[in-house]
Design a protein around this motif. Sequence first.
Motif, PDB file in Angstrom:
ATOM      1  N   MET A  17      14.474 -46.904  14.587  1.00 26.65           N
ATOM      2  CA  MET A  17      13.942 -46.028  13.541  1.00 26.65           C
ATOM      3  C   MET A  17      13.663 -44.653  14.119  1.00 26.65           C
ATOM      4  O   MET A  17      13.013 -44.529  15.160  1.00 26.65           O
TER       5      MET A  17
ATOM      6  N   SER B 230      12.629 -53.794  11.322  1.00 33.68           N
ATOM      7  CA  SER B 230      13.800 -54.271  12.074  1.00 33.68           C
ATOM      8  C   SER B 230      14.009 -55.775  11.910  1.00 33.68           C
ATOM      9  O   SER B 230      15.151 -56.239  11.798  1.00 33.68           O
TER      10      SER B 230
ATOM     11  N   SER C 134      16.054 -48.353   4.500  1.00 37.38           N
ATOM     12  CA  SER C 134      17.210 -48.873   5.220  1.00 37.38           C
ATOM     13  C   SER C 134      18.299 -49.335   4.250  1.00 37.38           C
ATOM     14  O   SER C 134      19.490 -49.058   4.454  1.00 37.38           O
TER      15      SER C 134
ATOM     16  N   ARG D  97      15.436 -56.329   8.447  1.00 35.61           N
ATOM     17  CA  ARG D  97      16.791 -55.780   8.376  1.00 35.61           C
ATOM     18  C   ARG D  97      17.780 -56.699   9.082  1.00 35.61           C
ATOM     19  O   ARG D  97      18.900 -56.924   8.598  1.00 35.61           O
TER      20      ARG D  97
ATOM     21  N   GLN E  17      20.426 -46.696   2.723  1.00 36.20           N
ATOM     22  CA  GLN E  17      21.490 -46.207   3.606  1.00 36.20           C
ATOM     23  C   GLN E  17      22.613 -47.225   3.778  1.00 36.20           C
ATOM     24  O   GLN E  17      23.778 -46.865   3.940  1.00 36.20           O
ATOM     25  N   GLN E  18      22.244 -48.509   3.733  1.00 40.21           N
ATOM     26  CA  GLN E  18      23.242 -49.572   3.953  1.00 40.21           C
ATOM     27  C   GLN E  18      22.888 -50.777   3.092  1.00 40.21           C
ATOM     28  O   GLN E  18      22.041 -51.569   3.444  1.00 40.21           O
TER      29      GLN E  18
ATOM     30  N   THR F  35      11.572 -40.888   9.925  1.00 44.50           N
ATOM     31  CA  THR F  35      11.343 -42.053   9.059  1.00 44.50           C
ATOM     32  C   THR F  35      10.000 -42.692   9.362  1.00 44.50           C
ATOM     33  O   THR F  35       9.251 -43.066   8.451  1.00 44.50           O
TER      34      THR F  35
END
Length: 377
Positions: free
Chosen positions: A1, A366, A112, A369, A115-116, A5
Amino acid sequence: MDQKTFIKLKNLRQTLHQYPEVSGEEKETAKRILEFFEQLQPDQVIKNLGGQGLAFVYEGKEKGPTSLYRCELDALPIVERNDINHKSTLLGKAHLCGHDGHMAIISGLGLSLDQQRPQKGRVILLFQPAEETGEGAAAIVNDPKFKQITPDYAFALHNLPGYDKHQIIIKKNAFAAASTGMILRLKGRNAHSAHPEAGNSPAIAMSKIIVALERLPDAMKRFTLVTVIYAKLGEIAFGTTPGEATIMATLRAFENETRDLLVTYAKKLCVQIAEEYDLEISFEFTEEFAATHNDPDAWEYGNEAAKKLKLRTKHIRLPFRWSEDFGLFSSHTKTLLFGLGSGRNQPQLHENNYDFPDEIIPSGVSMFREIINQIHN
Protein backbone atom coordinates in the motif's frame (compact mmCIF):
# COMPACT_ATOMS: atom_id res chain seq x y z
CA MET A 1 0.00 0.00 0.00
CA ASP A 2 1.41 3.38 -0.99
CA GLN A 3 1.68 6.21 1.50
CA LYS A 4 -1.08 8.28 -0.13
CA THR A 5 -3.60 5.44 0.23
CA PHE A 6 -2.53 4.78 3.80
CA ILE A 7 -3.00 8.44 4.78
CA LYS A 8 -6.44 8.41 3.19
CA LEU A 9 -7.51 5.37 5.22
CA LYS A 10 -5.88 6.69 8.40
CA ASN A 11 -7.83 9.95 8.06
CA LEU A 12 -11.05 8.03 7.50
CA ARG A 13 -10.41 5.86 10.56
CA GLN A 14 -9.67 8.84 12.79
CA THR A 15 -12.75 10.72 11.55
CA LEU A 16 -14.92 7.69 12.31
CA HIS A 17 -13.32 7.53 15.75
CA GLN A 18 -14.33 11.12 16.47
CA TYR A 19 -17.98 10.54 15.62
CA PRO A 20 -18.98 7.16 17.08
CA GLU A 21 -22.52 5.84 17.06
CA VAL A 22 -23.81 2.96 19.15
CA SER A 23 -25.79 -0.05 17.92
CA GLY A 24 -28.93 0.87 16.03
CA GLU A 25 -27.92 4.53 15.66
CA GLU A 26 -25.27 4.28 12.93
CA LYS A 27 -26.93 6.68 10.48
CA GLU A 28 -24.10 9.25 10.23
CA THR A 29 -21.43 6.55 10.19
CA ALA A 30 -23.15 4.87 7.24
CA LYS A 31 -23.39 8.27 5.53
CA ARG A 32 -19.62 8.81 5.90
CA ILE A 33 -18.94 5.38 4.41
CA LEU A 34 -21.26 6.12 1.50
CA GLU A 35 -19.43 9.40 0.87
CA PHE A 36 -16.09 7.55 0.84
CA PHE A 37 -17.40 5.05 -1.72
CA GLU A 38 -18.82 7.79 -3.97
CA GLN A 39 -15.33 8.20 -5.45
CA LEU A 40 -15.30 4.48 -6.21
CA GLN A 41 -17.49 2.61 -8.66
CA PRO A 42 -19.00 -0.53 -7.19
CA ASP A 43 -21.45 -2.29 -9.50
CA GLN A 44 -24.20 -2.17 -6.91
CA VAL A 45 -24.83 -0.38 -3.62
CA ILE A 46 -27.38 -1.79 -1.19
CA LYS A 47 -28.47 0.66 1.51
CA ASN A 48 -30.42 0.19 4.74
CA LEU A 49 -29.53 -3.49 4.92
CA GLY A 50 -30.69 -4.86 8.27
CA GLY A 51 -31.00 -1.29 9.55
CA GLN A 52 -28.16 1.08 8.66
CA GLY A 53 -26.12 -1.65 6.95
CA LEU A 54 -24.42 -1.16 3.60
CA ALA A 55 -23.24 -3.61 0.95
CA PHE A 56 -21.02 -2.75 -2.00
CA VAL A 57 -20.98 -5.30 -4.83
CA TYR A 58 -18.09 -5.80 -7.27
CA GLU A 59 -18.81 -8.06 -10.25
CA GLY A 60 -16.26 -10.14 -12.11
CA LYS A 61 -16.23 -10.69 -15.87
CA GLU A 62 -16.90 -14.41 -15.53
CA LYS A 63 -19.31 -16.49 -13.46
CA GLY A 64 -17.95 -17.74 -10.17
CA PRO A 65 -18.44 -17.86 -6.40
CA THR A 66 -19.55 -14.96 -4.20
CA SER A 67 -17.39 -13.99 -1.24
CA LEU A 68 -18.32 -11.45 1.45
CA TYR A 69 -16.01 -9.33 3.64
CA ARG A 70 -17.60 -7.87 6.76
CA CYS A 71 -16.85 -5.03 9.14
CA GLU A 72 -18.92 -3.33 11.86
CA LEU A 73 -20.45 0.16 11.98
CA ASP A 74 -21.17 0.48 15.71
CA ALA A 75 -19.27 1.86 18.68
CA LEU A 76 -19.69 1.30 22.43
CA PRO A 77 -21.63 3.26 25.09
CA ILE A 78 -18.46 3.97 27.11
CA VAL A 79 -16.72 7.25 28.02
CA GLU A 80 -13.33 7.45 26.29
CA ARG A 81 -10.27 8.28 28.43
CA ASN A 82 -7.67 9.01 25.78
CA ASP A 83 -5.43 12.02 25.19
CA ILE A 84 -5.44 11.96 21.39
CA ASN A 85 -6.30 14.53 18.72
CA HIS A 86 -9.04 12.33 17.26
CA LYS A 87 -10.75 11.56 20.58
CA SER A 88 -14.51 10.92 20.52
CA THR A 89 -16.50 14.15 20.37
CA LEU A 90 -19.63 12.42 21.69
CA LEU A 91 -19.55 11.93 25.47
CA GLY A 92 -20.39 8.40 26.53
CA LYS A 93 -19.80 6.90 23.07
CA ALA A 94 -16.48 5.63 21.71
CA HIS A 95 -14.87 3.21 19.26
CA LEU A 96 -13.16 1.14 21.94
CA CYS A 97 -13.41 -2.16 20.07
CA GLY A 98 -11.62 -1.07 16.90
CA HIS A 99 -14.63 -1.13 14.59
CA ASP A 100 -13.39 2.18 13.19
CA GLY A 101 -10.22 0.37 12.11
CA HIS A 102 -12.17 -2.54 10.66
CA MET A 103 -14.22 -0.09 8.57
CA ALA A 104 -11.02 1.54 7.33
CA ILE A 105 -9.69 -1.88 6.28
CA ILE A 106 -12.82 -2.78 4.29
CA SER A 107 -12.81 0.72 2.76
CA GLY A 108 -9.21 0.08 1.75
CA LEU A 109 -10.37 -3.13 0.14
CA GLY A 110 -12.86 -1.01 -1.82
CA LEU A 111 -10.01 1.15 -3.09
CA SER A 112 -8.16 -2.01 -4.17
CA LEU A 113 -11.22 -3.46 -5.94
CA ASP A 114 -11.75 -0.17 -7.74
CA GLN A 115 -8.31 -0.66 -9.28
CA GLN A 116 -8.61 -4.42 -9.87
CA ARG A 117 -11.99 -6.08 -9.93
CA PRO A 118 -12.38 -9.85 -9.44
CA GLN A 119 -11.92 -11.87 -12.61
CA LYS A 120 -14.79 -14.21 -11.81
CA GLY A 121 -17.71 -14.24 -9.38
CA ARG A 122 -18.70 -11.42 -7.04
CA VAL A 123 -17.12 -9.68 -4.06
CA ILE A 124 -19.38 -8.11 -1.40
CA LEU A 125 -18.13 -5.53 1.09
CA LEU A 126 -20.53 -5.52 4.05
CA PHE A 127 -20.73 -2.80 6.71
CA GLN A 128 -22.85 -4.39 9.44
CA PRO A 129 -24.83 -2.50 12.10
CA ALA A 130 -25.42 -3.52 15.73
CA GLU A 131 -22.63 -6.05 16.19
CA GLU A 132 -22.12 -5.20 19.86
CA THR A 133 -25.69 -6.16 20.81
CA GLY A 134 -25.76 -9.36 18.76
CA GLU A 135 -28.69 -8.08 16.70
CA GLY A 136 -27.07 -6.88 13.48
CA ALA A 137 -26.15 -10.16 11.78
CA ALA A 138 -29.67 -11.55 12.24
CA ALA A 139 -31.15 -8.32 10.88
CA ILE A 140 -28.87 -8.59 7.82
CA VAL A 141 -29.63 -12.26 7.13
CA ASN A 142 -33.38 -11.77 7.61
CA ASP A 143 -33.51 -8.72 5.34
CA PRO A 144 -35.04 -9.72 1.95
CA LYS A 145 -32.29 -7.68 0.24
CA PHE A 146 -29.71 -10.15 1.57
CA LYS A 147 -30.99 -12.76 -0.89
CA GLN A 148 -29.40 -10.68 -3.66
CA ILE A 149 -25.94 -11.17 -2.19
CA THR A 150 -26.06 -14.56 -0.42
CA PRO A 151 -22.36 -15.54 -0.28
CA ASP A 152 -20.56 -18.83 -0.76
CA TYR A 153 -17.89 -17.62 1.67
CA ALA A 154 -17.82 -14.91 4.33
CA PHE A 155 -14.67 -13.47 5.90
CA ALA A 156 -14.00 -11.06 8.77
CA LEU A 157 -11.18 -10.09 11.08
CA HIS A 158 -10.94 -8.67 14.56
CA ASN A 159 -8.00 -6.75 15.89
CA LEU A 160 -6.55 -8.46 18.97
CA PRO A 161 -4.52 -6.67 21.65
CA GLY A 162 -1.95 -8.87 23.36
CA TYR A 163 -0.49 -10.10 20.06
CA ASP A 164 2.29 -8.54 17.98
CA LYS A 165 1.14 -5.98 15.44
CA HIS A 166 0.37 -7.53 12.02
CA GLN A 167 0.36 -11.07 13.46
CA ILE A 168 -2.42 -13.33 12.14
CA ILE A 169 -4.26 -15.43 14.74
CA ILE A 170 -6.15 -18.29 13.14
CA LYS A 171 -7.92 -21.55 13.99
CA LYS A 172 -10.04 -24.18 12.27
CA ASN A 173 -13.52 -24.98 13.56
CA ALA A 174 -14.67 -23.19 16.75
CA PHE A 175 -13.01 -19.77 16.99
CA ALA A 176 -15.22 -17.70 19.32
CA ALA A 177 -17.85 -18.68 21.86
CA ALA A 178 -21.63 -18.75 21.73
CA SER A 179 -23.25 -16.69 24.47
CA THR A 180 -26.50 -15.24 25.73
CA GLY A 181 -27.54 -12.79 28.41
CA MET A 182 -30.00 -14.20 30.95
CA ILE A 183 -32.19 -11.95 33.10
CA LEU A 184 -34.12 -13.62 35.90
CA ARG A 185 -36.57 -11.95 38.25
CA LEU A 186 -37.71 -13.21 41.63
CA LYS A 187 -40.91 -12.00 43.23
CA GLY A 188 -41.78 -12.46 46.89
CA ARG A 189 -43.67 -10.15 49.24
CA ASN A 190 -42.71 -6.90 50.98
CA ALA A 191 -43.15 -6.35 54.71
CA HIS A 192 -42.18 -3.83 57.36
CA SER A 193 -38.53 -4.30 58.21
CA ALA A 194 -39.56 -4.52 61.89
CA HIS A 195 -41.62 -7.60 60.99
CA PRO A 196 -39.73 -9.42 58.24
CA GLU A 197 -41.54 -12.67 59.07
CA ALA A 198 -44.72 -11.13 57.62
CA GLY A 199 -43.14 -10.93 54.18
CA ASN A 200 -41.22 -13.23 51.88
CA SER A 201 -37.82 -11.78 50.99
CA PRO A 202 -35.97 -13.22 47.96
CA ALA A 203 -32.60 -12.35 49.57
CA ILE A 204 -31.47 -15.87 50.52
CA ALA A 205 -32.72 -17.39 47.26
CA MET A 206 -30.96 -14.66 45.30
CA SER A 207 -27.67 -15.38 47.11
CA LYS A 208 -27.97 -19.11 46.48
CA ILE A 209 -28.76 -18.58 42.80
CA ILE A 210 -25.72 -16.34 42.28
CA VAL A 211 -23.39 -18.96 43.82
CA ALA A 212 -25.09 -21.91 42.09
CA LEU A 213 -25.04 -20.29 38.62
CA GLU A 214 -21.32 -19.59 38.71
CA ARG A 215 -20.63 -23.17 39.92
CA LEU A 216 -22.88 -24.77 37.32
CA PRO A 217 -20.08 -25.16 34.70
CA ASP A 218 -18.29 -27.53 37.11
CA ALA A 219 -20.96 -30.11 36.27
CA MET A 220 -20.68 -29.71 32.49
CA LYS A 221 -18.57 -32.04 30.38
CA ARG A 222 -17.60 -29.35 27.84
CA PHE A 223 -16.35 -25.80 28.38
CA THR A 224 -19.01 -23.48 29.73
CA LEU A 225 -18.87 -20.26 31.70
CA VAL A 226 -21.49 -18.37 33.72
CA THR A 227 -20.65 -14.83 34.79
CA VAL A 228 -23.10 -12.95 37.00
CA ILE A 229 -22.84 -9.35 35.83
CA TYR A 230 -25.58 -7.59 37.83
CA ALA A 231 -27.82 -8.14 40.83
CA LYS A 232 -30.44 -5.96 42.53
CA LEU A 233 -32.41 -6.70 45.68
CA GLY A 234 -35.34 -4.58 46.87
CA GLU A 235 -35.23 -0.80 47.15
CA ILE A 236 -33.38 1.70 49.32
CA ALA A 237 -36.04 1.88 52.04
CA PHE A 238 -34.80 0.99 55.51
CA GLY A 239 -38.31 0.46 56.79
CA THR A 240 -39.19 -2.15 54.18
CA THR A 241 -38.04 -5.68 53.47
CA PRO A 242 -37.31 -6.55 49.83
CA GLY A 243 -40.03 -8.15 47.77
CA GLU A 244 -38.28 -8.48 44.42
CA ALA A 245 -34.82 -9.29 43.05
CA THR A 246 -33.15 -9.25 39.63
CA ILE A 247 -30.09 -11.23 38.58
CA MET A 248 -28.34 -10.92 35.22
CA ALA A 249 -25.74 -13.37 33.94
CA THR A 250 -23.86 -14.15 30.73
CA LEU A 251 -23.77 -17.81 29.73
CA ARG A 252 -21.03 -19.01 27.34
CA ALA A 253 -19.92 -22.16 25.56
CA PHE A 254 -17.84 -23.01 22.51
CA GLU A 255 -20.79 -24.66 20.72
CA ASN A 256 -24.35 -23.43 20.22
CA GLU A 257 -25.75 -26.76 21.45
CA THR A 258 -23.68 -26.67 24.65
CA ARG A 259 -24.77 -23.10 25.34
CA ASP A 260 -28.40 -24.10 24.89
CA LEU A 261 -27.93 -27.04 27.27
CA LEU A 262 -26.32 -24.69 29.79
CA VAL A 263 -29.34 -22.39 29.54
CA THR A 264 -31.68 -25.33 30.16
CA TYR A 265 -29.75 -26.40 33.27
CA ALA A 266 -29.49 -22.83 34.55
CA LYS A 267 -33.23 -22.28 34.27
CA LYS A 268 -33.99 -25.60 35.98
CA LEU A 269 -31.59 -24.78 38.82
CA CYS A 270 -33.07 -21.32 39.39
CA VAL A 271 -36.64 -22.63 39.33
CA GLN A 272 -35.78 -25.26 41.96
CA ILE A 273 -34.34 -22.62 44.30
CA ALA A 274 -37.26 -20.24 43.71
CA GLU A 275 -39.76 -22.99 44.49
CA GLU A 276 -37.86 -23.87 47.66
CA TYR A 277 -38.50 -20.33 48.92
CA ASP A 278 -42.02 -20.03 47.46
CA LEU A 279 -41.03 -17.27 45.03
CA GLU A 280 -42.33 -16.44 41.59
CA ILE A 281 -39.64 -16.53 38.90
CA SER A 282 -39.45 -15.30 35.29
CA PHE A 283 -36.74 -15.33 32.63
CA GLU A 284 -35.73 -13.08 29.75
CA PHE A 285 -32.89 -13.57 27.29
CA THR A 286 -30.99 -10.92 25.35
CA GLU A 287 -27.82 -10.32 23.30
CA GLU A 288 -27.62 -13.84 21.92
CA PHE A 289 -24.48 -14.66 19.92
CA ALA A 290 -23.94 -17.80 17.87
CA ALA A 291 -20.60 -19.59 18.03
CA THR A 292 -18.17 -18.55 15.30
CA HIS A 293 -17.14 -21.65 13.35
CA ASN A 294 -14.27 -21.48 10.85
CA ASP A 295 -14.90 -23.70 7.85
CA PRO A 296 -11.81 -25.71 6.75
CA ASP A 297 -12.03 -24.45 3.14
CA ALA A 298 -12.34 -20.80 4.22
CA TRP A 299 -9.54 -21.39 6.75
CA GLU A 300 -7.30 -22.66 3.94
CA TYR A 301 -7.74 -19.41 2.00
CA GLY A 302 -6.84 -17.35 5.08
CA ASN A 303 -3.87 -19.51 6.00
CA GLU A 304 -2.47 -19.38 2.45
CA ALA A 305 -2.94 -15.60 2.35
CA ALA A 306 -0.89 -15.16 5.53
CA LYS A 307 1.82 -17.45 4.13
CA LYS A 308 2.04 -15.59 0.83
CA LEU A 309 2.21 -12.24 2.60
CA LYS A 310 4.84 -13.68 4.99
CA LEU A 311 2.88 -12.48 8.00
CA ARG A 312 3.70 -14.15 11.28
CA THR A 313 0.90 -16.61 12.06
CA LYS A 314 -0.23 -18.09 15.37
CA HIS A 315 -2.38 -21.21 15.23
CA ILE A 316 -4.32 -21.22 18.50
CA ARG A 317 -5.52 -24.45 20.14
CA LEU A 318 -8.51 -23.20 22.14
CA PRO A 319 -11.30 -20.89 20.93
CA PHE A 320 -11.66 -17.41 22.39
CA ARG A 321 -14.19 -17.03 25.20
CA TRP A 322 -15.63 -13.80 23.81
CA SER A 323 -18.45 -13.83 21.28
CA GLU A 324 -18.81 -12.23 17.87
CA ASP A 325 -22.00 -11.51 15.95
CA PHE A 326 -20.23 -12.79 12.83
CA GLY A 327 -20.93 -16.26 14.24
CA LEU A 328 -24.46 -16.17 12.83
CA PHE A 329 -23.04 -16.15 9.29
CA SER A 330 -21.41 -19.50 10.16
CA SER A 331 -24.91 -21.01 10.14
CA HIS A 332 -25.53 -19.79 6.58
CA THR A 333 -22.24 -20.11 4.69
CA LYS A 334 -18.57 -21.09 4.91
CA THR A 335 -16.91 -18.55 7.21
CA LEU A 336 -13.53 -17.50 8.48
CA LEU A 337 -12.94 -15.07 11.33
CA PHE A 338 -9.28 -14.45 12.10
CA GLY A 339 -7.42 -12.18 14.46
CA LEU A 340 -5.06 -9.35 13.49
CA GLY A 341 -2.59 -8.51 16.23
CA SER A 342 -2.83 -4.90 17.37
CA GLY A 343 0.12 -4.80 19.78
CA ARG A 344 1.30 -6.63 22.87
CA ASN A 345 1.08 -3.53 25.06
CA GLN A 346 -2.27 -2.28 23.78
CA PRO A 347 -5.11 -1.76 26.26
CA GLN A 348 -7.65 -4.56 25.95
CA LEU A 349 -10.76 -4.23 23.82
CA HIS A 350 -13.56 -2.24 25.48
CA GLU A 351 -11.13 -0.52 27.87
CA ASN A 352 -11.70 3.23 27.96
CA ASN A 353 -8.21 4.08 26.69
CA TYR A 354 -8.16 1.73 23.68
CA ASP A 355 -7.39 3.21 20.24
CA PHE A 356 -7.01 1.15 17.06
CA PRO A 357 -3.40 1.33 15.72
CA ASP A 358 -3.53 2.73 12.19
CA GLU A 359 -0.32 1.00 11.13
CA ILE A 360 -2.03 -2.42 10.96
CA ILE A 361 -4.60 -1.24 8.37
CA PRO A 362 -2.42 -2.31 5.38
CA SER A 363 -2.03 -5.85 6.77
CA GLY A 364 -5.80 -6.22 7.06
CA VAL A 365 -6.37 -4.96 3.53
CA SER A 366 -3.62 -7.24 2.15
CA MET A 367 -5.08 -10.34 3.85
CA PHE A 368 -8.51 -9.81 2.34
CA ARG A 369 -7.08 -8.87 -1.06
CA GLU A 370 -5.02 -12.05 -1.16
CA ILE A 371 -8.07 -14.15 -0.23
CA ILE A 372 -9.97 -12.49 -3.09
CA ASN A 373 -7.13 -13.27 -5.49
CA GLN A 374 -7.31 -16.96 -4.55
CA ILE A 375 -11.09 -17.27 -4.92
CA HIS A 376 -11.81 -14.95 -7.83
CA ASN A 377 -8.79 -14.95 -10.16
